[in-house]
Design a protein around this motif. Sequence first.
Motif, PDB file in Angstrom:
ATOM      1  N   CYS A 447       0.837  -1.199   0.000  1.00  9.67           N
ATOM      2  CA  CYS A 447       0.000   0.000   0.000  1.00  9.67           C
ATOM      3  C   CYS A 447       0.877   1.256   0.000  1.00  9.67           C
ATOM      4  N   PRO A 448       0.693   2.158  -0.956  1.00 10.95           N
ATOM      5  CA  PRO A 448       1.508   3.378  -0.995  1.00 10.95           C
ATOM      6  C   PRO A 448       1.198   4.345   0.145  1.00 10.95           C
ATOM      7  N   GLU A 449       0.054   4.156   0.833  1.00 10.69           N
ATOM      8  CA  GLU A 449      -0.319   5.067   1.916  1.00 10.69           C
ATOM      9  C   GLU A 449       0.307   4.664   3.251  1.00 10.69           C
ATOM     10  N   CYS A 450       0.207   3.356   3.585  1.00  8.77           N
ATOM     11  CA  CYS A 450       0.686   2.913   4.899  1.00  8.77           C
ATOM     12  C   CYS A 450       1.721   1.800   4.827  1.00  8.77           C
ATOM     13  N   GLY A 451       1.970   1.249   3.664  1.00 10.65           N
ATOM     14  CA  GLY A 451       2.989   0.225   3.506  1.00 10.65           C
ATOM     15  C   GLY A 451       2.540  -1.192   3.811  1.00 10.65           C
ATOM     16  N   ASP A 452       1.268  -1.397   4.189  1.00 11.97           N
ATOM     17  CA  ASP A 452       0.783  -2.736   4.514  1.00 11.97           C
ATOM     18  C   ASP A 452       0.661  -3.569   3.234  1.00 11.97           C
ATOM     19  N   THR A 453       0.968  -4.846   3.347  1.00  9.18           N
ATOM     20  CA  THR A 453       0.871  -5.744   2.188  1.00  9.18           C
ATOM     21  C   THR A 453      -0.446  -6.507   2.164  1.00  9.18           C
ATOM     22  N   ARG A 454      -1.209  -6.386   3.233  1.00  8.39           N
ATOM     23  CA  ARG A 454      -2.480  -7.134   3.308  1.00  8.39           C
ATOM     24  C   ARG A 454      -3.613  -6.357   2.638  1.00  8.39           C
ATOM     25  N   MET A 455      -4.536  -7.110   2.056  1.00  5.91           N
ATOM     26  CA  MET A 455      -5.698  -6.512   1.394  1.00  5.91           C
ATOM     27  C   MET A 455      -6.975  -7.220   1.840  1.00  5.91           C
ATOM     28  N   ARG A 456      -8.057  -6.521   1.718  1.00  5.32           N
ATOM     29  CA  ARG A 456      -9.368  -7.090   2.027  1.00  5.32           C
ATOM     30  C   ARG A 456     -10.358  -6.672   0.944  1.00  5.32           C
ATOM     31  N   ALA A 457     -11.501  -7.323   0.913  1.00  4.17           N
ATOM     32  CA  ALA A 457     -12.507  -7.051  -0.117  1.00  4.17           C
ATOM     33  C   ALA A 457     -13.263  -5.769   0.191  1.00  4.17           C
ATOM     34  N   ALA A 458     -13.367  -4.904  -0.797  1.00  3.84           N
ATOM     35  CA  ALA A 458     -14.243  -3.738  -0.676  1.00  3.84           C
ATOM     36  C   ALA A 458     -15.649  -4.114  -1.099  1.00  3.84           C
ATOM     37  N   VAL A 459     -15.738  -4.987  -2.080  1.00  5.41           N
ATOM     38  CA  VAL A 459     -17.021  -5.467  -2.600  1.00  5.41           C
ATOM     39  C   VAL A 459     -16.893  -6.960  -2.839  1.00  5.41           C
ATOM     40  N   VAL A 460     -17.924  -7.697  -2.476  1.00  5.76           N
ATOM     41  CA  VAL A 460     -17.933  -9.141  -2.692  1.00  5.76           C
ATOM     42  C   VAL A 460     -18.839  -9.449  -3.871  1.00  5.76           C
ATOM     43  N   GLY A 461     -18.336 -10.216  -4.828  1.00  5.01           N
ATOM     44  CA  GLY A 461     -19.096 -10.537  -6.024  1.00  5.01           C
ATOM     45  C   GLY A 461     -19.981 -11.754  -5.861  1.00  5.01           C
ATOM     46  N   ALA A 462     -20.743 -12.056  -6.913  1.00  9.82           N
ATOM     47  CA  ALA A 462     -21.717 -13.146  -6.863  1.00  9.82           C
ATOM     48  C   ALA A 462     -21.039 -14.507  -6.711  1.00  9.82           C
ATOM     49  N   ARG A 463     -19.893 -14.730  -7.365  1.00  9.99           N
ATOM     50  CA  ARG A 463     -19.235 -16.040  -7.272  1.00  9.99           C
ATOM     51  C   ARG A 463     -18.702 -16.290  -5.873  1.00  9.99           C
ATOM     52  N   ARG A 464     -18.120 -15.266  -5.252  1.00  8.08           N
ATOM     53  CA  ARG A 464     -17.630 -15.433  -3.882  1.00  8.08           C
ATOM     54  C   ARG A 464     -18.807 -15.652  -2.925  1.00  8.08           C
ATOM     55  N   THR A 465     -19.910 -14.936  -3.150  1.00  7.93           N
ATOM     56  CA  THR A 465     -21.100 -15.129  -2.317  1.00  7.93           C
ATOM     57  C   THR A 465     -21.623 -16.555  -2.438  1.00  7.93           C
ATOM     58  N   ALA A 466     -21.640 -17.083  -3.663  1.00  9.44           N
ATOM     59  CA  ALA A 466     -22.083 -18.457  -3.861  1.00  9.44           C
ATOM     60  C   ALA A 466     -21.173 -19.441  -3.134  1.00  9.44           C
ATOM     61  N   GLU A 467     -19.874 -19.157  -3.143  1.00 10.36           N
ATOM     62  CA  GLU A 467     -18.918 -20.021  -2.446  1.00 10.36           C
ATOM     63  C   GLU A 467     -19.163 -19.994  -0.943  1.00 10.36           C
ATOM     64  N   GLU A 468     -19.386 -18.808  -0.385  1.00 11.89           N
ATOM     65  CA  GLU A 468     -19.638 -18.683   1.054  1.00 11.89           C
ATOM     66  C   GLU A 468     -20.939 -19.379   1.444  1.00 11.89           C
ATOM     67  N   LEU A 469     -21.976 -19.215   0.640  1.00  6.58           N
ATOM     68  CA  LEU A 469     -23.251 -19.854   0.953  1.00  6.58           C
ATOM     69  C   LEU A 469     -23.159 -21.367   0.826  1.00  6.58           C
ATOM     70  N   GLY A 470     -22.342 -21.835  -0.112  1.00  3.79           N
ATOM     71  CA  GLY A 470     -22.152 -23.273  -0.241  1.00  3.79           C
ATOM     72  C   GLY A 470     -21.541 -23.876   1.009  1.00  3.79           C
ATOM     73  N   ARG A 471     -20.619 -23.132   1.643  1.00  6.13           N
ATOM     74  CA  ARG A 471     -20.029 -23.614   2.897  1.00  6.13           C
ATOM     75  C   ARG A 471     -21.021 -23.500   4.059  1.00  6.13           C
ATOM     76  N   ALA A 472     -21.852 -22.455   4.029  1.00  7.51           N
ATOM     77  CA  ALA A 472     -22.806 -22.244   5.130  1.00  7.51           C
ATOM     78  C   ALA A 472     -23.976 -23.226   5.072  1.00  7.51           C
ATOM     79  N   PHE A 473     -24.306 -23.679   3.845  1.00 10.79           N
ATOM     80  CA  PHE A 473     -25.422 -24.621   3.687  1.00 10.79           C
ATOM     81  C   PHE A 473     -24.911 -25.871   2.970  1.00 10.79           C
ATOM     82  N   PRO A 474     -24.162 -26.715   3.675  1.00  9.79           N
ATOM     83  CA  PRO A 474     -23.611 -27.916   3.025  1.00  9.79           C
ATOM     84  C   PRO A 474     -24.725 -28.845   2.534  1.00  9.79           C
ATOM     85  N   GLY A 475     -24.509 -29.400   1.364  1.00  9.70           N
ATOM     86  CA  GLY A 475     -25.496 -30.322   0.799  1.00  9.70           C
ATOM     87  C   GLY A 475     -26.579 -29.648  -0.016  1.00  9.70           C
ATOM     88  N   VAL A 476     -26.614 -28.286  -0.044  1.00  3.97           N
ATOM     89  CA  VAL A 476     -27.632 -27.553  -0.807  1.00  3.97           C
ATOM     90  C   VAL A 476     -27.048 -27.138  -2.153  1.00  3.97           C
TER      91      VAL A 476
END
Length: 679
Positions: A447-476
């Motif tokens: 990061c040019p502002e603070c030098g941190d190398t870690r990043m996080r999501a500002a926006v979560v897309g539909a594919r990532r949401t589907a992946e998270e829901l698949g883990r939350a509702f196994p077998g569905v």
Amino acid sequence: MAQNGDSPEQLTLLRETVRRSRTKEPAGITSTLPIAQIAVDMPLPHLDRPFDYLVPDDLADAAQPGARVKVRFAGKDLDGFVLRRLEASGHDGKLARIRKVVSPEQVLTPEVADLCRTVADRYAGVFADVTRLAVPPRHAKVEAEPLKCSQPVRPVVSDSRSEWAPYPVAGGFLDALTRSEAPRAIWTAVPGADWALAFAQAAAVCASSGRGALLLAPDARDLERLADACTSVLGPDGFVSLSADLGPTARYRAFLAALRGCTRVVIGTRGAAFAPVADLGLVALWDDGDDSYAEPRAPYPHAREVLLLRAHRQKCAALLGGFARSAETAALLESGWAAELIADRTVVRAAAPAVHIAGESDTDLARDPAARAARLPHRAFEIAREGLRSGPVLVQVPRAGYLPSLVCQTCRAPSRCSTCGGTLRRTGGSGPPSCSVCGRPAVDHRCPECGDTRMRAAVVGARRTAEELGRAFPGVLVRTSGGDNMLDKVSDQAALIVTTPGAEPVAEGGYSAALLLDTWLLLARPDLRAPEEAVRRWFNAAALVRPAQDGGAVIMVGEPSSTPLQAVVRWSPEGFAARELEERRTARLAPAAKLAELTGPTEAVSDLLARVRQLVDPQAGLEVLGPVAIDDETSRAVVRTPRSAGTSLARALKEGQAARSTKKLIGSVRVQVDPASFG
């Protein structure tokens, strides 16, 4: 043959004799209506008018109004359309002849030609640009195909009006259609209504009276639903479908079928607004707020406005329908131009699902203190879990992809590519982030502002949401719909259907529940229409859910006090549209005011603004906003007037463009009247 002893005079005479023998004597000019007014395909504003040409005797029968011709103009052979035939010309000079009739097919009917002229004037454009939208390119092979019908066909139609039963005044509207009258209505459909079947039934009523109908849907998926409904009501030969997705040949074949009167009903997408429907009795459009109806080519007309102009010019009925309501339709109701087709509140409540906002009650906050901040609060999981017991659950996510936007973990500064400055994103669960512009992997990002190398999501897309829901509702079963992977229908089996706005498939028997996530993201778009567009998307998704009495529930994750969210909770699209219209009236924005956006080189925009100021009546209330620099060479300005002075503004813009064109000034200015997006 010339002899060596021939004099120069004899050689000249001989050459002239040979030349005349090889030159075909031109045909004479016809004595019957010898003048043709031609709309030449010339997109220059100062030449936007018909020109007179002589009609040779051998072309007289083919050069009829609407036919395509070739004419000589400014030293070139150009295409054109015959607009009319006259006894005499008002031009004092010498007239050129029509060089060729490209096709005797009269593809530009007088009604459509009049509409094209009106649309060009309404949007400060030129006639030639509008005819390119109205008349598809010619295919000679299709024109030569045997004519399958010689007389206008009246389809065998169903007399059912079942889909209109919930609306008290709909019977009067349909009765007026049978009497060949011209009623105009704004229809707000009840949740779960089969809008396509309702449109087909209205078209059947119109066709049974001997008049034509034109029905528009926003995209190919909705057009397919409309085609299925028309097949069930009108029969497979009772209508023709007209859209760009058909391909050039099939589209031209469908266009000719409508032109030749082989059907009374035409359905289509945006481009079909100009379809040559004979004896037009009804124009109808579903979901007018959809941005698919905004034409991206000059002069950028909106299909809704084209149909409204057509209804006025051809004195036919007009019907605009949707689950939501736009500010434009609210303005039509307020002006008295159209009547309201709406069900009683008791009927709407019985058909609507139960709509909640996460964290709206103290109980929600007591059980889940983070309910207002969490992307998937506890109550959303509960509703999804309960809904999966009886059927599919819809999950709407505003953004496609996996993690389409990343920010710094510490300071939240946007993470950007060190090579081109593009936004960093993740396209999957493994591997380093990559640039959304150049695709370069960001393996050593800092990061040019603070030098941190870690990043996080500002926006979560539909594919990532589907992946998270698949883990939350196994077998569905989890399915996604959006982009290149669009689902049209899903079964009534338990499944999680994750979609982007507008890509929601229809569920058999309706969805048991719906989760509308990241509502702030739709509202945060830098566009005047962001709240209206968000509400439209939410109503369209919620309308696919079963009624509350059958267990249907919708949960929206967002700010409980938000006016757009509360409009969905109360299921009041008409109230929200009226409020939106009032706010725009206060801010002097469309549709309460007439607006035009000018974009182009800075000097060209400034020059056009100066000309418009001189041309508009000082009493018209002209206001100029800008110009504002977009980059080093391009600027944008906005001009606006009260709605009553809209015609004067469009005329001034066109005359200003014509003056610049006449003087061949450098720089082209794009003029968009009432742009679909404005921000």
